[in-house]
Design a protein around this motif. Structure first.
Motif, PDB file in Angstrom:
ATOM      1  N   THR A  47       0.833  -1.202   0.000  1.00  0.00           N
ATOM      2  CA  THR A  47       0.000   0.000   0.000  1.00  0.00           C
ATOM      3  C   THR A  47       0.868   1.253   0.000  1.00  0.00           C
ATOM      4  OG1 THR A  47      -1.651  -1.255   1.231  1.00  0.00           O
ATOM      5  CG2 THR A  47      -1.938   1.118   1.153  1.00  0.00           C
ATOM      6  N   ARG A  48       1.904   1.263   0.818  1.00  0.00           N
ATOM      7  CA  ARG A  48       2.838   2.405   0.843  1.00  0.00           C
ATOM      8  C   ARG A  48       3.494   2.604  -0.520  1.00  0.00           C
ATOM      9  NH1 ARG A  48       5.431   0.149   5.604  1.00  0.00           N
ATOM     10  NH2 ARG A  48       4.285   0.886   7.399  1.00  0.00           N
ATOM     11  N   LEU A  49       3.935   1.508  -1.130  1.00  0.00           N
ATOM     12  CA  LEU A  49       4.601   1.586  -2.432  1.00  0.00           C
ATOM     13  C   LEU A  49       3.659   2.130  -3.503  1.00  0.00           C
ATOM     14  CD1 LEU A  49       7.006   0.998  -4.310  1.00  0.00           C
ATOM     15  CD2 LEU A  49       6.063  -1.307  -4.605  1.00  0.00           C
ATOM     16  N   LEU A  50       2.430   1.664  -3.524  1.00  0.00           N
ATOM     17  CA  LEU A  50       1.465   2.150  -4.513  1.00  0.00           C
ATOM     18  C   LEU A  50       1.209   3.647  -4.345  1.00  0.00           C
ATOM     19  CD1 LEU A  50      -1.016  -0.855  -4.479  1.00  0.00           C
ATOM     20  CD2 LEU A  50       0.538  -0.203  -6.349  1.00  0.00           C
ATOM     21  N   HIS A  51       1.121   4.095  -3.102  1.00  0.00           N
ATOM     22  CA  HIS A  51       0.923   5.530  -2.851  1.00  0.00           C
ATOM     23  C   HIS A  51       2.144   6.329  -3.316  1.00  0.00           C
ATOM     24  CE1 HIS A  51      -0.500   9.195  -1.094  1.00  0.00           C
ATOM     25  NE2 HIS A  51       0.477   9.242  -0.215  1.00  0.00           N
ATOM     26  N   ARG A  52       3.307   5.804  -3.052  1.00  0.00           N
ATOM     27  CA  ARG A  52       4.534   6.498  -3.487  1.00  0.00           C
ATOM     28  C   ARG A  52       4.608   6.575  -5.014  1.00  0.00           C
ATOM     29  NH1 ARG A  52      10.742   4.855  -3.014  1.00  0.00           N
ATOM     30  NH2 ARG A  52      11.595   6.902  -3.413  1.00  0.00           N
ATOM     31  N   ILE A  53       4.263   5.502  -5.693  1.00  0.00           N
ATOM     32  CA  ILE A  53       4.241   5.504  -7.163  1.00  0.00           C
ATOM     33  C   ILE A  53       3.290   6.592  -7.660  1.00  0.00           C
ATOM     34  CG2 ILE A  53       3.478   4.198  -9.199  1.00  0.00           C
ATOM     35  CD1 ILE A  53       4.558   1.663  -7.741  1.00  0.00           C
ATOM     36  N   CYS A  54       2.128   6.667  -7.066  1.00  0.00           N
ATOM     37  CA  CYS A  54       1.148   7.691  -7.481  1.00  0.00           C
ATOM     38  C   CYS A  54       1.696   9.095  -7.285  1.00  0.00           C
ATOM     39  CB  CYS A  54      -0.152   7.522  -6.705  1.00  0.00           C
ATOM     40  SG  CYS A  54      -1.092   6.060  -7.173  1.00  0.00           S
ATOM     41  N   VAL A 108      -6.169   6.967   4.072  1.00  0.00           N
ATOM     42  CA  VAL A 108      -6.362   5.521   4.215  1.00  0.00           C
ATOM     43  C   VAL A 108      -5.085   4.874   4.724  1.00  0.00           C
ATOM     44  CG1 VAL A 108      -6.699   3.376   2.890  1.00  0.00           C
ATOM     45  CG2 VAL A 108      -8.245   5.314   2.555  1.00  0.00           C
ATOM     46  N   LEU A 109      -3.958   5.300   4.195  1.00  0.00           N
ATOM     47  CA  LEU A 109      -2.671   4.747   4.615  1.00  0.00           C
ATOM     48  C   LEU A 109      -2.396   5.057   6.086  1.00  0.00           C
ATOM     49  CD1 LEU A 109      -0.288   3.144   3.579  1.00  0.00           C
ATOM     50  CD2 LEU A 109       0.738   5.263   2.789  1.00  0.00           C
ATOM     51  N   GLU A 110      -2.699   6.273   6.521  1.00  0.00           N
ATOM     52  CA  GLU A 110      -2.516   6.628   7.934  1.00  0.00           C
ATOM     53  C   GLU A 110      -3.371   5.743   8.828  1.00  0.00           C
ATOM     54  OE1 GLU A 110      -3.225  10.802   8.496  1.00  0.00           O
ATOM     55  OE2 GLU A 110      -1.625  11.358   7.107  1.00  0.00           O
ATOM     56  N   THR A 111      -4.588   5.486   8.400  1.00  0.00           N
ATOM     57  CA  THR A 111      -5.471   4.615   9.178  1.00  0.00           C
ATOM     58  C   THR A 111      -4.913   3.199   9.222  1.00  0.00           C
ATOM     59  OG1 THR A 111      -7.391   5.939   8.565  1.00  0.00           O
ATOM     60  CG2 THR A 111      -7.822   3.713   9.365  1.00  0.00           C
ATOM     61  N   ALA A 112      -4.457   2.711   8.089  1.00  0.00           N
ATOM     62  CA  ALA A 112      -3.915   1.342   8.034  1.00  0.00           C
ATOM     63  C   ALA A 112      -2.649   1.214   8.872  1.00  0.00           C
ATOM     64  CB  ALA A 112      -3.632   0.948   6.591  1.00  0.00           C
ATOM     65  N   GLU A 113      -1.823   2.245   8.870  1.00  0.00           N
ATOM     66  CA  GLU A 113      -0.573   2.203   9.634  1.00  0.00           C
ATOM     67  C   GLU A 113      -0.802   2.365  11.128  1.00  0.00           C
ATOM     68  OE1 GLU A 113       1.468   5.381   7.659  1.00  0.00           O
ATOM     69  OE2 GLU A 113       2.652   3.985   6.448  1.00  0.00           O
ATOM     70  N   GLY A 114      -1.795   3.168  11.499  1.00  0.00           N
ATOM     71  CA  GLY A 114      -1.932   3.542  12.896  1.00  0.00           C
ATOM     72  C   GLY A 114      -2.847   2.712  13.739  1.00  0.00           C
ATOM     73  N   ASP A 115      -3.832   2.066  13.160  1.00  0.00           N
ATOM     74  CA  ASP A 115      -4.854   1.437  13.976  1.00  0.00           C
ATOM     75  C   ASP A 115      -4.827  -0.080  13.982  1.00  0.00           C
ATOM     76  OD1 ASP A 115      -7.136   3.993  12.945  1.00  0.00           O
ATOM     77  OD2 ASP A 115      -5.920   3.904  14.758  1.00  0.00           O
ATOM     78  N   GLY A 116      -3.887  -0.694  13.322  1.00  0.00           N
ATOM     79  CA  GLY A 116      -3.845  -2.142  13.285  1.00  0.00           C
ATOM     80  C   GLY A 116      -4.901  -2.707  12.362  1.00  0.00           C
TER      81      GLY A 116
END
Length: 164
Positions: A47-54, A108-116
């Protein structure tokens, strides 16, 4: 010179816009996997990689309209309706990407990273997290449709003299 500018414009579109459309489309399902996979670092890394590509290719994508304007100017078609429509749709696509897709991906990424994992969140947060990925997928679809329309206009070029 026109052929060179057109070639660079098309190559820039393929190299810059292509990865953004694919990565942006892959992001929502990857985010859902990251939400639902307890301890799956690979799902989150994807997910992080896809966001970085974008993000990176969105910046590189600025070359597409730059070379597009240079090509259109050289061809003497800056006032043609099909080109003006393409410019407006390109601006809309850029706006959707910059103002809707990328910020929503970040959220979405912040939520995925922060909340488990979503399963460990309260039910209302689980529903909200999944709904956010659905809305993101819809906005990404709009972005992709705008680019597809621009591509079709560039190929068909109403009123062109190519005879196609």
């Amino acid at each position: 010179m026109t052929k060179f500018l057109l070639a660079v414009h098309v190559i820039a579109a393929i190299v810059a816009v292509g990865p953004v459309t694919v990565a942006a489309s892959m992001f929502p399902p990857a985010a859902r996997r990251a939400f639902g996979a307890p301890g799956d670092a690979d799902a989150l890394a994807t997910t992080r990689l896809l966001h970085r590509i974008c993000r990176v290719y969105a910046v590189v994508g600025v070359a597409v309209p730059v070379f597009g304007f240079a090509t259109a100017s050289n061809m003497g078609v800056l006032g043609d309706t099909w080109l003006i429509v393409s410019i407006v749709l390109t601006a809309l696509a850029a706006g959707v990407l910059a103002l809707l897709v990328l910020p929503r991906q970040s959220a979405v990424l912040e939520t995925a990273e922060g909340d488990g994992p979503v399963e460990e969140m309260p039910e209302e947060r689980t529903t909200a997290a999944r709904a956010a990925t659905v809305r993101l997928a819809m906005v990404t679809g709009i972005f992709n449709l705008l680019w597809a329309t621009v591509t079709v206009l560039m190929i068909i070029r109403p009123g062109s003299t190519t005879g196609a």
